[in-house]
Design an enzyme around this catalytic site. Structure first.
Site, PDB file in Angstrom:
ATOM      1  N   CYS A   1       0.809  -1.220   0.000  1.00 39.87           N
ATOM      2  CA  CYS A   1       0.000   0.000   0.000  1.00 39.87           C
ATOM      3  C   CYS A   1       0.849   1.280   0.000  1.00 39.87           C
ATOM      4  CB  CYS A   1      -0.970   0.009   1.170  1.00 39.87           C
ATOM      5  SG  CYS A   1      -0.207  -0.097   2.800  1.00 39.87           S
TER       6      CYS A   1
ATOM      7  N   ASP B   1      -7.771   5.456  -1.543  1.00 35.30           N
ATOM      8  CA  ASP B   1      -7.431   4.236  -0.818  1.00 35.30           C
ATOM      9  C   ASP B   1      -6.834   3.198  -1.773  1.00 35.30           C
ATOM     10  OD1 ASP B   1      -7.246   2.111   0.892  1.00 35.30           O
ATOM     11  OD2 ASP B   1      -9.340   2.156   1.534  1.00 35.30           O
TER      12      ASP B   1
ATOM     13  N   HIS C   1      -6.122   0.133  -0.869  1.00 38.12           N
ATOM     14  CA  HIS C   1      -6.423  -1.200  -0.335  1.00 38.12           C
ATOM     15  C   HIS C   1      -7.615  -1.822  -1.050  1.00 38.12           C
ATOM     16  CE1 HIS C   1      -4.398   1.092   2.902  1.00 38.12           C
ATOM     17  NE2 HIS C   1      -3.743  -0.032   3.064  1.00 38.12           N
TER      18      HIS C   1
END
Length: 416
Positions: free
Chosen positions: A113, A343, A345
């Site tokens: 990430c 994001d 993820h």
């Protein structure tokens, strides 16, 4: 025999964890983000206001952030904000990409990430340099309304409509309007080529200069391996090395300066710009400044919030990366005390950027998104050499520098 058996167990464990992470991060709960109509929204130096949406007007406003942002304009158009946000390059976990050398990994789910948010930060810097802050992707608002269509088919329809409009225009409007339309079409075409080129530099391929494979190779020289979690400070130095080693002609005038001890030394930044090679035009040169800094102890200190908001209000800010331990996000804006972020993820399939007209919509954020720190000093820093070590020219960091990097918390942010 025992060593061989251990290797097989490790490979099996890696495959199991990869499969688990792929399933875990493939599920996304689409939540609606609510914005206040009474407060401005800042996105990477651009200010939007939704209160006057019906009026569809743009009015100047004095920013509460001093000097640099007195020129900021508040727009009452919600669609303009959506277009701007979706135009940012969104890089997430991927699966089924070419195997990473020296490992059995074909996905970065669960560990990549910070590398992804670092890529987003660098991508925004390149978009800002080559296309400018005013640029937005023409197809940004078509992502959610054309799920059943491919990007290519949508583009063909758009070009056909543009061509038909130009034929109709030939029967009426003056020649100056046709010339303006032609130039606008040419500029849009050049920008789209540049946009695709920037994205291709971040492809999940060993040949992509800022792709995951290349970044991991530089990470190995700092003691990191594929599958390890990377902190923001290490990623800042990896990005610097990747830009320095890039051989593409368009990138020869760009360098990265990583601040030491939360201090930006002006003379060092000037020197970085002066040694930029491959371009005699000063406008083609650029220095991206990264500042690894910890924002508090066990949790983020709220005293830094106003300064963070001030950074995100700057026109030439390319964002902030960081977040919770082992969870990195790319922060691009805010409203009141709520930060807007992208994001990484979320596991998506590998996109082959080497093919013509590769799909762009999977690289754009849409409804899936939720929406003194350091000092400037005149002169030079002490002479820390991050490009080589006295003992091994292949090392990216010296032993002392590795110890320094280990002291950085997982809750660091990298600012520009």
């Amino acid at each position: 025999m025992e060593a061989a058996g251990t290797d097989e167990v490790d490979k099996l464990k890696t495959k199991f964890m990869s499969a688990w992470n792929n399933m875990k991060y493939s599920w996304v709960l689409k939540t609606k983000t609510y914005f206040s109509r009474n407060s401005p929204v800042l996105l990477l130096g651009k200010c939007y206001h939704f209160k006057s949406e019906e009026e569809n007007e743009t009015a100047p406003v004095r920013s509460r952030w001093p000097v640099e942002n007195d020129h900021v304009v508040i727009s009452g158009n919600v669609e303009e904000f959506r277009r701007d946000f979706i135009s940012r390059i969104w890089l997430t976990y991927r699966e089924e990409f070419p195997q990473i050398e020296g490992s059995a990994l074909t996905t970065d789910c669960g560990w990549g990430c910070t590398l992804r948010t670092g890529q987003m930060l660098l991508a925004q810097g390149l978009v800002l340099h080559f296309l400018g802050r005013a640029w937005t992707w023409p197809d940004a608002l078509d992502i959610e309304t054309s799920d059943s269509e491919s990007w290519t088919s949508h583009t063909v329809k758009k070009l056909t409509a543009s061509f038909e409009a130009s034929l109709v225009g030939e029967r009426g409007p003056p020649s100056i309007l046709k010339e303006t339309r032609r130039r606008s079409f040419e500029v849009e075409g050049r920008n789209e080529i540049c946009h695709r080129k920037i994205i291709s530099w971040f492809g999940d391929s060993p040949l992509a200069c800022f792709g995951l494979h290349q970044l991991i190779e530089y990470g190995k020289k700092s003691g990191k391996a594929a599958g390890d979690w990377y902190g923001p400070a290490v990623v800042a130095h990896i990005l610097r090395k990747a830009v320095e080693e890039a051989r593409q002609p368009d990138l020869q005038g760009i360098t990265i300066y990583v601040a030491q001890d939360c201090t930006v030394y002006k003379a060092d930044v000037i020197d970085k710009q002066c040694i930029s090679t491959g371009s005699e035009n000063a406008e083609d040169k650029a220095v991206i400044i990264l500042v690894p800094v910890r924002l508090g102890g066990e949790r983020t200190n709220t005293d830094y919030l106003e300064f963070v908001k001030g950074i995100l209000s700057l026109e030439y800010c390319v964002g902030i990366i960081g977040g919770k331990p082992k969870q990195s996000y790319y922060f691009a804006g805010f409203q009141d005390d709520s930060l807007i972020y992208m994001d990484p993820h979320y596991c998506q399939s590998f996109v082959d950027v080497s093919i013509k007209d590769f799909p762009l919509e999977v690289l754009k954020a849409s409804s899936r998104e939720k929406y003194p720190l350091f000092t400037f000093v005149k002169g030079h820093a002490r002479d820390y050499d991050f490009t080589s070590t006295p003992t091994n020219e292949d090392d990216l960091f010296s032993e002392d520098e590795k110890k320094k990097l280990k002291r950085f918390s997982t809750e660091e942010f990298v600012l520009l």
